[in-house]
Scaffold this motif. Structure first.
Motif, PDB file in Angstrom:
ATOM      1  N   THR A 151       0.826  -1.203   0.000  1.00  0.00           N
ATOM      2  CA  THR A 151       0.000   0.000   0.000  1.00  0.00           C
ATOM      3  C   THR A 151       0.862   1.256   0.000  1.00  0.00           C
ATOM      4  N   VAL A 152       1.919   1.255   0.812  1.00  0.00           N
ATOM      5  CA  VAL A 152       2.810   2.416   0.867  1.00  0.00           C
ATOM      6  C   VAL A 152       3.564   2.574  -0.452  1.00  0.00           C
ATOM      7  N   LEU A 153       4.001   1.452  -1.052  1.00  0.00           N
ATOM      8  CA  LEU A 153       4.709   1.529  -2.330  1.00  0.00           C
ATOM      9  C   LEU A 153       3.817   2.072  -3.439  1.00  0.00           C
ATOM     10  N   VAL A 154       2.543   1.665  -3.428  1.00  0.00           N
ATOM     11  CA  VAL A 154       1.594   2.204  -4.420  1.00  0.00           C
ATOM     12  C   VAL A 154       1.459   3.711  -4.240  1.00  0.00           C
ATOM     13  N   ALA A 155       1.321   4.163  -2.998  1.00  0.00           N
ATOM     14  CA  ALA A 155       1.200   5.586  -2.727  1.00  0.00           C
ATOM     15  C   ALA A 155       2.478   6.328  -3.116  1.00  0.00           C
ATOM     16  N   LEU A 156       3.642   5.715  -2.833  1.00  0.00           N
ATOM     17  CA  LEU A 156       4.915   6.346  -3.180  1.00  0.00           C
ATOM     18  C   LEU A 156       5.064   6.506  -4.687  1.00  0.00           C
ATOM     19  N   GLY A 157       4.779   5.432  -5.433  1.00  0.00           N
ATOM     20  CA  GLY A 157       4.886   5.512  -6.885  1.00  0.00           C
ATOM     21  C   GLY A 157       3.981   6.582  -7.469  1.00  0.00           C
ATOM     22  N   ALA A 158       2.743   6.631  -6.976  1.00  0.00           N
ATOM     23  CA  ALA A 158       1.805   7.641  -7.474  1.00  0.00           C
ATOM     24  C   ALA A 158       2.285   9.046  -7.142  1.00  0.00           C
ATOM     25  N   ASN A 159       2.777   9.252  -5.926  1.00  0.00           N
ATOM     26  CA  ASN A 159       3.181  10.593  -5.510  1.00  0.00           C
ATOM     27  C   ASN A 159       4.431  11.084  -6.219  1.00  0.00           C
ATOM     28  N   VAL A 160       5.387  10.189  -6.501  1.00  0.00           N
ATOM     29  CA  VAL A 160       6.605  10.602  -7.205  1.00  0.00           C
ATOM     30  C   VAL A 160       6.260  11.113  -8.606  1.00  0.00           C
ATOM     31  N   LEU A 161       5.438  10.346  -9.323  1.00  0.00           N
ATOM     32  CA  LEU A 161       5.050  10.763 -10.669  1.00  0.00           C
ATOM     33  C   LEU A 161       4.219  12.044 -10.637  1.00  0.00           C
ATOM     34  N   ILE A 162       3.298  12.102  -9.695  1.00  0.00           N
ATOM     35  CA  ILE A 162       2.432  13.275  -9.592  1.00  0.00           C
ATOM     36  C   ILE A 162       3.232  14.509  -9.197  1.00  0.00           C
ATOM     37  N   ALA A 163       4.175  14.343  -8.277  1.00  0.00           N
ATOM     38  CA  ALA A 163       4.991  15.477  -7.828  1.00  0.00           C
ATOM     39  C   ALA A 163       5.788  16.062  -8.990  1.00  0.00           C
ATOM     40  N   ALA A 164       6.363  15.184  -9.815  1.00  0.00           N
ATOM     41  CA  ALA A 164       7.134  15.662 -10.972  1.00  0.00           C
ATOM     42  C   ALA A 164       6.233  16.423 -11.949  1.00  0.00           C
ATOM     43  N   ALA A 165       5.044  15.882 -12.216  1.00  0.00           N
ATOM     44  CA  ALA A 165       4.125  16.537 -13.153  1.00  0.00           C
ATOM     45  C   ALA A 165       3.616  17.866 -12.593  1.00  0.00           C
ATOM     46  N   LYS A 166       3.242  17.875 -11.316  1.00  0.00           N
ATOM     47  CA  LYS A 166       2.732  19.112 -10.699  1.00  0.00           C
ATOM     48  C   LYS A 166       3.805  20.197 -10.655  1.00  0.00           C
ATOM     49  N   THR A 167       5.035  19.805 -10.326  1.00  0.00           N
ATOM     50  CA  THR A 167       6.119  20.787 -10.253  1.00  0.00           C
ATOM     51  C   THR A 167       6.383  21.413 -11.617  1.00  0.00           C
ATOM     52  N   THR A 168       6.440  20.574 -12.648  1.00  0.00           N
ATOM     53  CA  THR A 168       6.676  21.079 -14.000  1.00  0.00           C
ATOM     54  C   THR A 168       5.554  22.024 -14.432  1.00  0.00           C
ATOM     55  N   ALA A 169       4.312  21.575 -14.241  1.00  0.00           N
ATOM     56  CA  ALA A 169       3.174  22.412 -14.629  1.00  0.00           C
ATOM     57  C   ALA A 169       3.098  23.672 -13.782  1.00  0.00           C
ATOM     58  N   GLY A 170       3.415  23.564 -12.497  1.00  0.00           N
ATOM     59  CA  GLY A 170       3.370  24.727 -11.619  1.00  0.00           C
ATOM     60  C   GLY A 170       4.372  25.777 -11.995  1.00  0.00           C
ATOM     61  N   LEU A 171       5.584  25.356 -12.357  1.00  0.00           N
ATOM     62  CA  LEU A 171       6.616  26.311 -12.777  1.00  0.00           C
ATOM     63  C   LEU A 171       6.250  26.968 -14.110  1.00  0.00           C
ATOM     64  N   LEU A 172       5.629  26.202 -15.003  1.00  0.00           N
ATOM     65  CA  LEU A 172       5.239  26.758 -16.303  1.00  0.00           C
ATOM     66  C   LEU A 172       4.107  27.770 -16.173  1.00  0.00           C
TER      67      LEU A 172
END
Length: 316
Positions: free
Chosen positions: A23-44
């Motif tokens: 369960t924690v690994l699923v949450a970690l995988g989702a958050n890593v990908l989401i964090a990268a996408a949100k950061t890129t979109a947020g900076l743009l």
């Protein structure tokens, strides 16, 4: 002290830990990908709400690493330095996760909101469609992770005793609500042209994270400083002791949680009249074994005899 109950519980504990780790690994995988996408979109887009959500996901990713460490380290067996085991490791790392939510997520989101209100923010809407698309994907991913955690809770008969699982549920629930707030703020900014809507969304996300961090930290603190078991369980153990024919009176009963499935029980008892010194040890062993059979989590039981019926009796 009987070791039968802990041995019987070991397979169930290992299986539960495996489910929690997944369960924690699923949450970690989702958050890593989401964090990268949100950061890129947020900076743009320079969107305060989107940047707040990026900080939120980064904090959650770091916290999931803490929780994986907690699951692994808390399973170590007792040793000379830690005779009661390492069960409280789970609460220590859960406390660090709460601090991470507060510092990285809550504080940054509040700062983003206040900064947007003070400066007026960026009025360009360029890239907001991409930002909203990223948040939509994030909503689906966070929702999927939350469903996975809730599914595990369902299999545990609705009980959420594991601080790692509790933290994942709190993080994912907050993440889903945070994404909704961020999307609402961005949409209202697009419609009205007022960045204040995003600032309010960012502040709301920050305050929500601060509250969740406070609740998680308070629960971890209570466990770390030594929390008694539920009053109902303590009363049942006390009633069980008082009902034993060898015990005349239970002078005091102290309990403390040592981990998720480990409880210390210390009772000061008066033995019934007429028990000779040879029967005292057998009575204590028998009573502790019965406690272990009825409450497997009570794996450390100590009986202190305050009024031995004959010289030579020993306290346990």
């Amino acid at each position: 002290m009987s070791n039968v109950a802990p041995q019987q519980q070991a397979p169930d504990r290992r299986a539960r830990d495996v489910h929690t780790r997944v369960t924690v690994l699923v949450a970690l995988g989702a958050n890593v990908l989401i964090a990268a996408a949100k950061t890129t979109a947020g900076l743009l887009t320079a969107s305060p709400a989107l940047l707040s959500e990026a900080a939120h996901s980064i904090a959650d990713s770091l916290n999931e690493v803490f929780l994986l460490i907690a699951v692994r380290r808390s399973r170590r067996p007792a040793d000379a330095r830690h005779p009661f085991g390492y069960g409280k490791e789970r609460y220590f790392w859960a406390l660090l996760a709460a601090v991470g939510i507060f510092v990285l997520g809550g504080s940054f989101s509040v700062y983003q909101g206040l900064h947007a209100l003070r400066t007026g923010g960026q009025e360009s809407h360029e890239g907001y469609v991409v930002g909203l698309a990223v948040l939509t994907v994030a909503l689906l991913a966070e929702g999927g992770s939350l469903l996975r955690a809730l599914h595990q809770v369902h299999h545990q008969r609705g009980r959420v005793r594991d601080p790692a699982l509790r933290t994942v549920i709190a993080e994912d629930s907050t993440a889903v609500l945070g994404v909704v707030l961020a999307m609402a703020g961005m949409v209202l900014h697009l419609v009205t042209g007022q960045v204040a809507w995003e600032a309010v969304a960012s502040l709301s996300i920050g305050l929500l994270l601060v509250y969740v961090a406070y609740r998680l930290a308070r629960e971890a603190r209570d466990r770390l400083i030594g929390e008694a078991v539920d009053p109902e369980l303590s009363e049942r153990i006390g009633a069980f002791l008082a009902a034993q024919e060898e015990i005349d009176n239970v002078a005091s009963l102290l309990t403390m949680r040592l981990g998720m499935d480990s409880v210390l029980v210390a009772a000061r008892i008066d033995l019934a009249p007429g028990i000779d010194s040879e029967e005292v040890e057998l009575a204590c062993v028998r009573i502790k074994q019965r406690i272990g059979e009825q409450w497997p989590q009570a794996d450390h039981v100590f009986l202190d005899i305050t009024e031995a019926p004959a010289p030579g009796s020993t306290g346990w």
